[in-house]
Design a protein around this motif. Sequence first.
Motif, PDB file in Angstrom:
ATOM      1  N   ASP A  36      18.381 -16.019 -12.418  1.00 42.98           N
ATOM      2  CA  ASP A  36      17.244 -16.562 -13.159  1.00 42.98           C
ATOM      3  C   ASP A  36      17.489 -16.562 -14.663  1.00 42.98           C
ATOM      4  O   ASP A  36      17.086 -17.499 -15.353  1.00 42.98           O
ATOM      5  CB  ASP A  36      15.971 -15.778 -12.830  1.00 42.98           C
ATOM      6  N   ALA A  37      18.158 -15.519 -15.182  1.00 47.80           N
ATOM      7  CA  ALA A  37      18.406 -15.418 -16.624  1.00 47.80           C
ATOM      8  C   ALA A  37      19.246 -16.580 -17.140  1.00 47.80           C
ATOM      9  O   ALA A  37      19.162 -16.935 -18.312  1.00 47.80           O
ATOM     10  CB  ALA A  37      19.091 -14.091 -16.951  1.00 47.80           C
ATOM     11  N   GLN A  38      20.060 -17.185 -16.276  1.00 51.86           N
ATOM     12  CA  GLN A  38      20.896 -18.314 -16.677  1.00 51.86           C
ATOM     13  C   GLN A  38      20.366 -19.648 -16.140  1.00 51.86           C
ATOM     14  O   GLN A  38      20.935 -20.696 -16.420  1.00 51.86           O
ATOM     15  CB  GLN A  38      22.335 -18.106 -16.176  1.00 51.86           C
ATOM     16  N   GLY A  39      19.324 -19.595 -15.324  1.00 54.25           N
ATOM     17  CA  GLY A  39      18.732 -20.817 -14.785  1.00 54.25           C
ATOM     18  C   GLY A  39      19.613 -21.516 -13.764  1.00 54.25           C
ATOM     19  O   GLY A  39      19.609 -22.744 -13.681  1.00 54.25           O
ATOM     20  N   VAL A  40      20.347 -20.719 -12.958  1.00 55.34           N
ATOM     21  CA  VAL A  40      21.277 -21.318 -11.998  1.00 55.34           C
ATOM     22  C   VAL A  40      21.279 -20.601 -10.655  1.00 55.34           C
ATOM     23  O   VAL A  40      20.945 -19.431 -10.550  1.00 55.34           O
ATOM     24  CB  VAL A  40      22.739 -21.319 -12.522  1.00 55.34           C
ATOM     25  N   LYS A  41      21.680 -21.363  -9.650  1.00 58.29           N
ATOM     26  CA  LYS A  41      22.075 -20.822  -8.360  1.00 58.29           C
ATOM     27  C   LYS A  41      23.601 -20.881  -8.387  1.00 58.29           C
ATOM     28  O   LYS A  41      24.175 -21.868  -8.859  1.00 58.29           O
ATOM     29  CB  LYS A  41      21.519 -21.696  -7.230  1.00 58.29           C
ATOM     30  N   VAL A  42      24.272 -19.824  -7.922  1.00 59.76           N
ATOM     31  CA  VAL A  42      25.734 -19.806  -7.965  1.00 59.76           C
ATOM     32  C   VAL A  42      26.313 -19.499  -6.594  1.00 59.76           C
ATOM     33  O   VAL A  42      25.675 -18.845  -5.761  1.00 59.76           O
ATOM     34  CB  VAL A  42      26.291 -18.788  -8.993  1.00 59.76           C
ATOM     35  N   ALA A  43      27.521 -19.984  -6.390  1.00 61.42           N
ATOM     36  CA  ALA A  43      28.305 -19.647  -5.199  1.00 61.42           C
ATOM     37  C   ALA A  43      29.703 -19.334  -5.681  1.00 61.42           C
ATOM     38  O   ALA A  43      30.289 -20.084  -6.464  1.00 61.42           O
ATOM     39  CB  ALA A  43      28.332 -20.816  -4.216  1.00 61.42           C
ATOM     40  N   THR A 100      27.011 -18.482 -28.252  1.00 60.07           N
ATOM     41  CA  THR A 100      25.842 -19.320 -28.018  1.00 60.07           C
ATOM     42  C   THR A 100      24.546 -18.512 -28.057  1.00 60.07           C
ATOM     43  O   THR A 100      23.468 -19.089 -28.142  1.00 60.07           O
ATOM     44  CB  THR A 100      25.953 -20.067 -26.675  1.00 60.07           C
ATOM     45  N   SER A 101      24.651 -17.180 -27.983  1.00 59.21           N
ATOM     46  CA  SER A 101      23.500 -16.294 -28.156  1.00 59.21           C
ATOM     47  C   SER A 101      23.979 -15.039 -28.873  1.00 59.21           C
ATOM     48  O   SER A 101      25.167 -14.704 -28.832  1.00 59.21           O
ATOM     49  CB  SER A 101      22.867 -15.929 -26.807  1.00 59.21           C
ATOM     50  N   GLU A 102      23.073 -14.356 -29.537  1.00 63.38           N
ATOM     51  CA  GLU A 102      23.449 -13.187 -30.328  1.00 63.38           C
ATOM     52  C   GLU A 102      23.844 -11.989 -29.485  1.00 63.38           C
ATOM     53  O   GLU A 102      24.631 -11.162 -29.914  1.00 63.38           O
ATOM     54  CB  GLU A 102      22.306 -12.796 -31.267  1.00 63.38           C
ATOM     55  N   LYS A 103      23.291 -11.883 -28.289  1.00 59.91           N
ATOM     56  CA  LYS A 103      23.566 -10.729 -27.421  1.00 59.91           C
ATOM     57  C   LYS A 103      24.028 -11.210 -26.056  1.00 59.91           C
ATOM     58  O   LYS A 103      23.715 -12.326 -25.643  1.00 59.91           O
ATOM     59  CB  LYS A 103      22.317  -9.865 -27.270  1.00 59.91           C
ATOM     60  N   SER A 104      24.745 -10.348 -25.348  1.00 63.02           N
ATOM     61  CA  SER A 104      25.146 -10.676 -23.985  1.00 63.02           C
ATOM     62  C   SER A 104      23.906 -10.716 -23.095  1.00 63.02           C
ATOM     63  O   SER A 104      22.867 -10.144 -23.429  1.00 63.02           O
ATOM     64  CB  SER A 104      26.162  -9.656 -23.472  1.00 63.02           C
ATOM     65  N   LYS A 105      24.042 -11.412 -21.965  1.00 62.09           N
ATOM     66  CA  LYS A 105      22.923 -11.580 -21.038  1.00 62.09           C
ATOM     67  C   LYS A 105      23.368 -11.258 -19.622  1.00 62.09           C
ATOM     68  O   LYS A 105      24.563 -11.303 -19.321  1.00 62.09           O
ATOM     69  CB  LYS A 105      22.427 -13.030 -21.080  1.00 62.09           C
ATOM     70  N   PRO A 106      22.416 -10.981 -18.727  1.00 65.90           N
ATOM     71  CA  PRO A 106      22.784 -10.763 -17.325  1.00 65.90           C
ATOM     72  C   PRO A 106      23.368 -12.037 -16.718  1.00 65.90           C
ATOM     73  O   PRO A 106      22.855 -13.135 -16.951  1.00 65.90           O
ATOM     74  CB  PRO A 106      21.448 -10.417 -16.648  1.00 65.90           C
ATOM     75  N   GLY A 107      24.449 -11.874 -15.969  1.00 61.78           N
ATOM     76  CA  GLY A 107      25.087 -12.996 -15.294  1.00 61.78           C
ATOM     77  C   GLY A 107      25.181 -12.730 -13.800  1.00 61.78           C
ATOM     78  O   GLY A 107      24.614 -11.765 -13.287  1.00 61.78           O
ATOM     79  N   ALA A 108      25.931 -13.560 -13.116  1.00 65.53           N
ATOM     80  CA  ALA A 108      26.098 -13.417 -11.666  1.00 65.53           C
ATOM     81  C   ALA A 108      26.873 -12.156 -11.338  1.00 65.53           C
ATOM     82  O   ALA A 108      27.665 -11.662 -12.129  1.00 65.53           O
ATOM     83  CB  ALA A 108      26.824 -14.636 -11.107  1.00 65.53           C
ATOM     84  N   LEU A 128      32.798 -14.555 -21.770  1.00 64.69           N
ATOM     85  CA  LEU A 128      33.249 -13.174 -21.630  1.00 64.69           C
ATOM     86  C   LEU A 128      32.403 -12.575 -20.522  1.00 64.69           C
ATOM     87  O   LEU A 128      31.182 -12.729 -20.510  1.00 64.69           O
ATOM     88  CB  LEU A 128      33.056 -12.386 -22.924  1.00 64.69           C
ATOM     89  N   CYS A 129      33.051 -11.903 -19.589  1.00 63.13           N
ATOM     90  CA  CYS A 129      32.387 -11.429 -18.372  1.00 63.13           C
ATOM     91  C   CYS A 129      32.735  -9.958 -18.173  1.00 63.13           C
ATOM     92  O   CYS A 129      33.897  -9.627 -17.938  1.00 63.13           O
ATOM     93  CB  CYS A 129      32.897 -12.293 -17.219  1.00 63.13           C
ATOM     94  N   ASP A 130      31.755  -9.079 -18.295  1.00 62.35           N
ATOM     95  CA  ASP A 130      31.972  -7.631 -18.194  1.00 62.35           C
ATOM     96  C   ASP A 130      31.333  -7.114 -16.908  1.00 62.35           C
ATOM     97  O   ASP A 130      30.116  -7.041 -16.789  1.00 62.35           O
ATOM     98  CB  ASP A 130      31.367  -6.943 -19.413  1.00 62.35           C
ATOM     99  N   HIS A 131      32.187  -6.756 -15.948  1.00 62.57           N
ATOM    100  CA  HIS A 131      31.697  -6.250 -14.661  1.00 62.57           C
ATOM    101  C   HIS A 131      31.450  -4.753 -14.657  1.00 62.57           C
ATOM    102  O   HIS A 131      31.025  -4.213 -13.640  1.00 62.57           O
ATOM    103  CB  HIS A 131      32.697  -6.594 -13.545  1.00 62.57           C
ATOM    104  N   SER A 132      31.678  -4.075 -15.772  1.00 67.24           N
ATOM    105  CA  SER A 132      31.434  -2.624 -15.782  1.00 67.24           C
ATOM    106  C   SER A 132      29.952  -2.326 -15.592  1.00 67.24           C
ATOM    107  O   SER A 132      29.587  -1.229 -15.203  1.00 67.24           O
ATOM    108  CB  SER A 132      31.961  -1.995 -17.073  1.00 67.24           C
ATOM    109  N   TYR A 133      29.104  -3.317 -15.830  1.00 60.93           N
ATOM    110  CA  TYR A 133      27.664  -3.133 -15.631  1.00 60.93           C
ATOM    111  C   TYR A 133      27.323  -2.999 -14.145  1.00 60.93           C
ATOM    112  O   TYR A 133      26.348  -2.389 -13.789  1.00 60.93           O
ATOM    113  CB  TYR A 133      26.872  -4.302 -16.227  1.00 60.93           C
TER     114      TYR A 133
END
Length: 140
Positions: A36-43, A100-108, A128-133
Amino acid sequence: MKKTDHIGVAVKSIDEALPFYTEMLALTLMKQETVDAQGVKVAFLDAGNIKIELLEPLTAESPIAKFIEKKGEGIHHVAFGVENIDVRMDELTTKGLTFTSEKSKPGAGGAQVAFLHPKQAHGVLYELCDHSYDGGDNHE
């Protein structure tokens, strides 16, 4: 950058696109989810040494919907796996790059994500994708 994590592909419909990837290319569907945070459905599809991330817009206002409207379906971004995304963002900002934004956001997959502005990257949108979360390096 630790590695290339995935390649994001914008599609109008995941349901319509999946047979090409799973039947024609024989890639394995790993997971589907809504971000929802990115406005997408992903596979996510397993393509051996990299993942393919299909991105379907949830609304007409979604950045992916706007991308498809402007450029059509196709490669949307290349994602690099990183650790300590906030530190990496600060380092790159110090070097003069913008996001594109000042802070990182939740992703898939529970990852925290940020996108470098494509105008500074020769027209390529890099994530940039950080999976440590989520405690891991994969989307499963």
